[in-house]
Design an enzyme around this catalytic site. Sequence first.
Site, PDB file in Angstrom:
ATOM      1  N   CYS A   2       0.938  -1.272  -0.015  1.00  0.00           N
ATOM      2  CA  CYS A   2      -0.003  -0.081   0.162  1.00  0.00           C
ATOM      3  C   CYS A   2       1.306   1.858  -0.614  1.00  0.00           C
ATOM      4  O   CYS A   2       2.254   1.461   0.003  1.00  0.00           O
ATOM      5  CB  CYS A   2      -0.449  -0.025   1.153  1.00  0.00           C
ATOM      6  SG  CYS A   2      -1.902  -1.242   1.493  1.00  0.00           S
ATOM      7  N   ARG A  49      -5.311   1.663   0.047  1.00  0.00           N
ATOM      8  CA  ARG A  49      -4.637  -0.083  -0.128  1.00  0.00           C
ATOM      9  C   ARG A  49      -4.531  -1.016  -1.655  1.00  0.00           C
ATOM     10  O   ARG A  49      -5.333   0.009  -2.136  1.00  0.00           O
ATOM     11  CB  ARG A  49      -5.614  -0.238   0.052  1.00  0.00           C
ATOM     12  CG  ARG A  49      -5.690  -1.877   1.247  1.00  0.00           C
ATOM     13  CD  ARG A  49      -6.571  -2.563   1.877  1.00  0.00           C
ATOM     14  NE  ARG A  49      -6.744  -3.680   2.003  1.00  0.00           N
ATOM     15  CZ  ARG A  49      -7.857  -4.460   2.361  1.00  0.00           C
ATOM     16  NH1 ARG A  49      -9.182  -4.550   2.352  1.00  0.00           N
ATOM     17  NH2 ARG A  49      -7.140  -5.813   3.264  1.00  0.00           N
ATOM     18  N   LEU A  50      -3.783  -1.728  -1.707  1.00  0.00           N
ATOM     19  CA  LEU A  50      -4.115  -3.062  -2.610  1.00  0.00           C
ATOM     20  C   LEU A  50      -3.816  -4.068  -1.291  1.00  0.00           C
ATOM     21  O   LEU A  50      -3.687  -4.078  -1.292  1.00  0.00           O
ATOM     22  CB  LEU A  50      -2.357  -2.830  -3.399  1.00  0.00           C
ATOM     23  CG  LEU A  50      -2.028  -3.607  -4.460  1.00  0.00           C
ATOM     24  CD1 LEU A  50      -3.498  -3.777  -5.366  1.00  0.00           C
ATOM     25  CD2 LEU A  50      -0.307  -3.898  -5.011  1.00  0.00           C
ATOM     26  N   SER A  51      -5.232  -4.598  -1.965  1.00  0.00           N
ATOM     27  CA  SER A  51      -5.842  -5.582  -0.925  1.00  0.00           C
ATOM     28  C   SER A  51      -5.161  -6.229  -0.938  1.00  0.00           C
ATOM     29  O   SER A  51      -5.268  -7.220  -2.293  1.00  0.00           O
ATOM     30  CB  SER A  51      -7.252  -5.860  -0.740  1.00  0.00           C
ATOM     31  OG  SER A  51      -7.965  -4.460  -1.567  1.00  0.00           O
ATOM     32  N   GLY A  75       3.370  -3.713   3.512  1.00  0.00           N
ATOM     33  CA  GLY A  75       4.392  -3.919   3.047  1.00  0.00           C
ATOM     34  C   GLY A  75       3.563  -5.530   3.793  1.00  0.00           C
ATOM     35  O   GLY A  75       2.368  -5.781   3.587  1.00  0.00           O
ATOM     36  N   ASP A  99      -2.853  -8.391   9.002  1.00  0.00           N
ATOM     37  CA  ASP A  99      -0.966  -8.552   9.952  1.00  0.00           C
ATOM     38  C   ASP A  99      -0.805  -6.823  11.079  1.00  0.00           C
ATOM     39  O   ASP A  99      -0.165  -6.755  10.662  1.00  0.00           O
ATOM     40  CB  ASP A  99      -0.113  -8.955   8.311  1.00  0.00           C
ATOM     41  CG  ASP A  99      -0.081  -7.873   6.842  1.00  0.00           C
ATOM     42  OD1 ASP A  99      -0.784  -7.885   6.870  1.00  0.00           O
ATOM     43  OD2 ASP A  99       1.575  -8.290   6.487  1.00  0.00           O
ATOM     44  N   VAL A 285      10.678 -10.704 -19.483  1.00  0.00           N
ATOM     45  CA  VAL A 285      10.900  -9.496 -20.571  1.00  0.00           C
ATOM     46  C   VAL A 285      12.294 -10.066 -21.266  1.00  0.00           C
ATOM     47  O   VAL A 285      13.325  -9.770 -20.830  1.00  0.00           O
ATOM     48  CB  VAL A 285      11.044  -8.625 -19.978  1.00  0.00           C
ATOM     49  CG1 VAL A 285      11.801  -8.064 -18.462  1.00  0.00           C
ATOM     50  CG2 VAL A 285      10.528  -6.900 -20.588  1.00  0.00           C
ATOM     51  N   SER A 358      10.150 -12.839  -6.237  1.00  0.00           N
ATOM     52  CA  SER A 358      11.496 -12.771  -7.691  1.00  0.00           C
ATOM     53  C   SER A 358      12.901 -12.663  -6.644  1.00  0.00           C
ATOM     54  O   SER A 358      12.478 -13.199  -5.226  1.00  0.00           O
ATOM     55  CB  SER A 358      10.829 -11.252  -7.877  1.00  0.00           C
ATOM     56  OG  SER A 358      12.623 -10.823  -8.771  1.00  0.00           O
ATOM     57  N   GLY A 359      13.704 -12.737  -7.741  1.00  0.00           N
ATOM     58  CA  GLY A 359      14.757 -12.927  -6.645  1.00  0.00           C
ATOM     59  C   GLY A 359      15.567 -12.018  -6.382  1.00  0.00           C
ATOM     60  O   GLY A 359      17.483 -12.528  -6.208  1.00  0.00           O
TER      61      GLY A 359
END
Length: 639
Positions: A2, A49-51, A75, A99, A285, A358-359
């Site tokens: 978020c 918010r990104l749910s 986070g 969380d 990509v 991701s790495g």
Amino acid sequence: MCGFVALLNKKEVPVERKTVEKMTGVLLHRGPDSEGFHLDQRVGLGFRRLSIIDLEKGDQPLSNETGEIWIVFNGEIYNYRELRGSLEHKGHRFKTDSDTEAILHLYEETGFECPRFLRGMFGFVIWDGRKDLLFGARDHFGIKPVYWTETSEAFAFGSEIKSLLELRGVSREVNPASFHRYLTFQYVPDPDTMFQGIYKIPPAHRFKVEKDKLTVTPYWTAQFLPERDHTVSHHVEKTKEVLAESVAKHRISDVPRGAFLSSGVDSSSIAALLRRHEEVKTFTVGFDVKGYSELEIARRTASKLGTDHHELLVGSRQYLEELPRLVWHQDEPVADPSAVALYFVARLASRHVAVVLSGEGADEFFGGYNIYREPEALRMFSRMPQSLRGGLGRMASRLPRGLKGRGFLLRGSKTVEERYFGNAFIFDEDLKRRIVADPSALKDHHPWEVTWPIYARVAAMDDVTKMQYLDIHTWLCGNILMKADKMTMANSLELRVPFVDCKVFEVASRIPTEYKIRDGTTKWVLREAMKDVLPEEIHSRKKLGFPVPIRQWLRKEFYAWARETLMGGRVDRWINKAEAARLLEMHKDGRFDYSRQIWTLLIFILWHEIYIERSVRFHPSVSPHVYERRRKNLRTKTG
């Protein structure tokens, strides 16, 4: 994942709601699902918010039972269920399954020590109305950013700089020290930013504002404690176990997940370990220039892992068209060409999933960069008297640039502290004196001011460990994780990095250097640990980085644009344009490879146009497919 803002007015002056709304509004891309506000006299909290977890009840700002303590948080906390169980046992009562609420109750229980108990990525601010103080923290390695500034009227904090710039009294001025350090590092090292008066909370630090005074202190320190009394097989097994456990933890979400996939061992390991638990969508990509595409290798890897693979081929025109908006998203100049590539793969992934793994971090933790092999290559110089090494360096400095062997002699004549500024070393001090408009200013802004205090903390360690330690405290948080956060959030996509985890670092920090760099191979222990889950061609592949054809494009497709930008930018106070043009011409003619130096100047000029001159304007936006993806996720969750 978020975006938040927190505003604390001085001298009990009430916060205006429209101010908090304006600051929060520019973070739309970080949180397209909902917004929330809490105003309490001199405090204002704003949230986009990104749910991801608890889609129905996880909105913020969130309060405790009495409404006296409020939090905004960006986070994910991967041990929040364990924390919740312990806190409930102690009598705490929860109203959500988020969380975020675990952090709130943990603060009630442990106070300023609460960040030490969190496993995850986080930036948060807590308003404690009982004590009339603001408290917050940033995660251990700087995965999530927290910016702050102070005006005559208020303290302000936010997930992005652009929100702070909406506040009255915040000026848009370049920090001269930051500009000169940017020319060395290709980013601005913590705790500064490119803006005068705007700062980052450093990784592993907490802060509080009490009685109109801000204090920032560390709550954790990274340490390398190599264990040479264990066999190499012990380190391999421990690495295998902790990575499997970390990936399992990073799966926590109520929305679909996927993984980025390149040609290397890092992202392939994450995708392979995730595939053990579930069906996986992977994303890659590549570029339409020979030698700069990982598509074929990633395609073969995806086939062997059995993932649902998606790929995108990017051309020079697409890259250049998107560049200004991406500079806007980054807040301050980060001259890593792969940042744009990351934006494109994030945009591709955002059409299918809300979370990607991701790495990032594997190279810093496990010794993966090819330059970590340099101490062994320069070992012969370490046996020479310092006077002889210094003489070789002075001789080499008089040789023509580009002459074979010149760089080797220069590096060998210096200690690691003198020669190594991190994975990107763009302008050395000689070239910097030629490119800046006012060379006399450089005497006050040497890059050693950034690196030497960090080296001092590991003075007794070997050179490879010193290089890793420096990269963890500069390159990782200032470049790798910064571009990862901004480019994925530009697409309303949550990025998770299982390598950048406290328990993973605890294992990696115990691996002796001779097991990291072995048989001419980097991150040897990690490769051995992943033997059973990766195809052979990936397990043994040398590190390639994220290849972007900037070198070729600046000689052809980008040349006219680059020259016009260098000559037309209103940056005469900062850049010697005649020297910049000379570097471009020498690069175009193939006499020298100045692509990284030219790109660093170009990104600064674009940033200056957008943020200082404000001659290019952008507004926060969210792609329509993101809203459609979110509706599908919510329907799936709620039935």
